[in-house]
Design an enzyme around this catalytic site. Structure first.
Site, PDB file in Angstrom:
ATOM      1  CB  VAL A 148      -0.928  -0.001   1.228  1.00 44.25           C
ATOM      2  CG1 VAL A 148      -1.794   1.245   1.246  1.00 44.25           C
ATOM      3  CG2 VAL A 148      -1.801  -1.244   1.237  1.00 44.25           C
ATOM      4  CB  SER A 149       1.041   4.292   0.356  1.00 43.20           C
ATOM      5  OG  SER A 149       1.490   5.620   0.205  1.00 43.20           O
ATOM      6  CG  PHE A 150       7.372   4.095   0.132  1.00 43.26           C
ATOM      7  CD1 PHE A 150       7.916   3.872  -1.119  1.00 43.26           C
ATOM      8  CD2 PHE A 150       8.247   4.299   1.189  1.00 43.26           C
ATOM      9  CE1 PHE A 150       9.294   3.831  -1.316  1.00 43.26           C
ATOM     10  CE2 PHE A 150       9.612   4.270   1.005  1.00 43.26           C
ATOM     11  CZ  PHE A 150      10.142   4.027  -0.255  1.00 43.26           C
ATOM     12  N   GLY A 205       3.790   0.142  -2.519  1.00 42.03           N
ATOM     13  CA  GLY A 205       3.736  -0.136  -3.946  1.00 42.03           C
ATOM     14  C   GLY A 205       5.097  -0.180  -4.592  1.00 42.03           C
TER      15      GLY A 205
END
Length: 398
Positions: free
Chosen positions: A231-233, A235
């Site tokens: 999720v988010s970073f 990614g």
């Protein structure tokens, strides 16, 4: 998607708290009466008012627990967790209020777990000379409870906590579909950062690997059907691990973050290229000016120093360049889902298509739109839509 504040930092964090209503992690009324007491840009009021709400909701949870009303207590503890986490968010890393707010957030979450209808196990994953904390949730499905279940390992990014991932990764949705799900924190995140000072590292295959080792042979875990969601970073972290570990049967970049430097420079690419050529002293002076004039710039620099273990903006520039999948994405051969939002203010949409083209294995790109209410970073406006897409896709590949 604008919710309440003109400033992007406060508004997005309000949306972030509000999004967890989907899984009982907030209530709109509690969110809006809290933010109504906060002036835009006032980080002191942000902490004070969110903490006030968190304490009130936690007291409500404790009263319900004492009276034996476990369902009511569970919901209130989950909401208190979100509000304490939100209260902590803009505090400086050395602010004496930060650690207590974090600890209350974690304890409220764990109090809620004690009242869940599904089995939950706390994990301590051996990692180098320490252990990484995590949680293992098992579906309360009919049939053999010890039988192997497809498993999703979910990890966060730049500022999320393992506890927050319960909402952000849609753990209740995963459990309803029969998945076991693991949440954990690595260096640069949550407890490893706050309690041990372990800062981020780019080679997260060496972080995810020990987690997968820890799951092998564990009752009820089917390591032959293993999905990894970042999720988010995360990614960046999750695809990085998938490039080096063939135990990962499917990977989701939620959102995509394959080149951190280019993402951070996207709003002003010409200026970023100029700064890359300037002396360190000039870069540091410009960053200091930005911190004095912008809440978002101040938070980004403060959190970056903490997470990456750097002290200057010039150091940060050089560090961010080491977080890129450009040279390793072609090693990702498992099915890959790339999620992106057309309004994402952290990562430009163009990088999603570029990342998709670099991956060797079968890749699916899903772009969420403003009209769907899911165009923001990590689709924090319509998690139900995002999680439907994510778990439908995992159902197909696992």
């Amino acid at each position: 998607m604008r919710v309440q504040f003109d400033g992007r930092a406060f508004d997005y964090q309000t949306l972030r708290a509000l999004a967890y209503t989907t899984y009982g992690g907030a209530e709109p009324g509690e969110v809006f009466v809290t933010t109504a007491r906060i002036s835009g840009g006032d980080t002191e009021a942000w902490h004070t008012e969110w903490r006030t709400t968190a304490e009130r909701v936690e007291r409500s949870a404790s009263r319900a627990a004492d009276a034996g009303h476990d369902r009511t207590a569970r919901g209130a503890f989950l909401r208190a967790h979100t509000y304490y986490r939100t209260a902590e968010f803009f505090l400086a890393r050395d602010d004496p209020r930060r650690r207590p707010a974090y600890e209350r957030s974690r304890e409220c979450f764990r109090a809620a777990l004690d009242r869940l209808d599904t089995p939950v196990e706390r994990l301590d994953v051996p990692y180098e000379d320490t252990e990484l904390p995590g949680y293992l949730f098992r579906p309360a499905a009919p049939g053999d409870p010890d039988g192997p279940q497809p498993t999703v390992v979910c990890l966060g990014g730049f500022d999320s906590l393992a506890e927050e991932l319960y909402f952000l990764c849609g753990v209740p949705e995963a459990l309803a579909r029969g998945y076991a799900i693991v949440l954990f924190e690595g260096p640069g995140q949550g407890a490893p950062l706050r309690e041990e000072g372990r800062t981020a590292r780019p080679d997260w295959e060496h972080v995810v690997g020990p987690v997968l080792d820890h799951l092998e042979g564990r009752r009820g875990i089917d390591t032959g059907r293993l999905g990894l969601v970042g999720v988010s970073f995360g990614g960046y972290y999750a695809p990085r691990a998938a490039a080096f570990d063939d135990r990962i049967g499917a990977v989701v970049a939620f959102d995509h973050m394959h080149d951190l430097w280019r993402a951070s420079a996207a709003e002003s690419p010409l200026l970023a290229r100029l700064f890359a050529r300037l002396p360190d002293a000039v870069v540091d002076a410009a960053a200091a000016l930005g911190e004095r004039t912008s809440v978002e710039s101040r938070w980004l620099m403060e959190n970056s120093r903490w997470v990456f273990g750097v002290e200057t903006a010039a150091e940060l520039q050089r560090t961010l360049r080491t977080y890129s999948l450009t040279d390793v994405a072609d090693r990702i051969e498992c099915p890959t889902l790339v999620l992106a939002g057309e309004d994402d203010h952290f990562v430009p949409l163009s990088l999603a298509s570029e990342f998709e083209s670099l991956v060797s294995g079968p890749t699916t790109l899903r772009v969420f739109t403003t009209e769907e209410g899911a165009g923001e970073h990590c689709q924090l406006g319509n998690l139900a839509l995002a999680h439907g897409e994510l778990y439908d896709w995992l159902d197909g590949v696992l």
